[in-house]
Design a protein around this motif. Structure first.
Motif, PDB file in Angstrom:
ATOM      1  N   TYR A   1       7.755  -4.352 -14.877  1.00 49.30           N
ATOM      2  CA  TYR A   1       6.333  -4.690 -14.874  1.00 49.30           C
ATOM      3  C   TYR A   1       5.883  -5.307 -13.545  1.00 49.30           C
ATOM      4  O   TYR A   1       4.680  -5.389 -13.286  1.00 49.30           O
TER       5      TYR A   1
ATOM      6  N   ASP B   1       2.012  -1.635 -12.273  1.00 41.69           N
ATOM      7  CA  ASP B   1       0.599  -1.395 -11.951  1.00 41.69           C
ATOM      8  C   ASP B   1       0.431  -0.725 -10.584  1.00 41.69           C
ATOM      9  O   ASP B   1      -0.423   0.147 -10.420  1.00 41.69           O
TER      10      ASP B   1
ATOM     11  N   ASP C   1      -0.063   4.809 -20.774  1.00 41.53           N
ATOM     12  CA  ASP C   1      -0.126   5.250 -19.385  1.00 41.53           C
ATOM     13  C   ASP C   1       0.426   6.661 -19.153  1.00 41.53           C
ATOM     14  O   ASP C   1       0.310   7.197 -18.053  1.00 41.53           O
TER      15      ASP C   1
END
Length: 181
Positions: free
Chosen positions: A39, A43, A79
């Motif tokens: 993580y 992004d 996603d």
């Protein structure tokens, strides 16, 4: 995330082709196993899926596919469509490299496997209008073989063999069958 991995991600965007390539391999190797830092880069990798540089798009898709097994929050379920979009990239080599790694998302769990399989089945059935569709189909069948080899679920094999039987061209039917020998 350890500083060495941070450096690898920085190097993967280097202007130096050899440095970039070495970092690419190091990141793929590191992400073959579960990691606890997914993580920290997630992004940014999602952003990179739409980078103007097709190499960045390809690498981001491949890294995210590898990181799916390190995704306890199951972000990939939301996603995935962003990663899948890269398999349709305008640059065929980018699309193909992304497609060839997409099966790894299926190793993350039952929901992810079903999602990947649904997308691949649909693509196999509906890709005849795409350029190089026989290569796309071959990659999909190979992806299913890779999933089967890791998960040993007969349903995956049955699905692949059923898809192969829908192919009219005997040359390609034979080629796709050879993946399952």
């Amino acid at each position: 995330m350890e500083s060495q991995m941070k450096k690898e991600f920085e190097k993967s965007k280097s202007k130096d082709k050899e440095e970039r390539y070495e970092a690419y391999h190091n990141i793929l190797e590191a992400t073959e196993q579960e990691v606890d830092w997914a993580y920290e880069v997630w992004d940014q990798l999602l952003e990179d899926l739409t980078d103007k540089d097709n190499h960045q798009r390809s690498r981001a898709a491949q890294y995210l596919a590898n990181l799916a097994k390190s995704d306890p929050e199951k972000r990939m379920l939301d996603d995935f469509s962003k990663v899948w979009n890269v398999t349709y990239d305008e640059k065929f080599v980018t699309a193909r490299h992304s497609l060839q790694s997409i099966w790894k998302v299926g190793l993350a769990g039952k929901e992810q496997k079903e999602m990947v399989m649904e997308h691949m089945v649909d693509r196999f059935k509906n890709c005849e209008d795409e350029k190089n569709y026989t290569l796309i189909r071959s990659d999909i069948i190979q992806n299913m073989r890779n999933l089967y080899d890791h998960l040993e679920e007969e349903e995956i094999k049955e699905t692949a063999l059923e898809l192969i039987e829908t192919v009219d061209d005997t040359k390609y039917k034979k080629k796709y069958r050879s993946i399952w020998r």
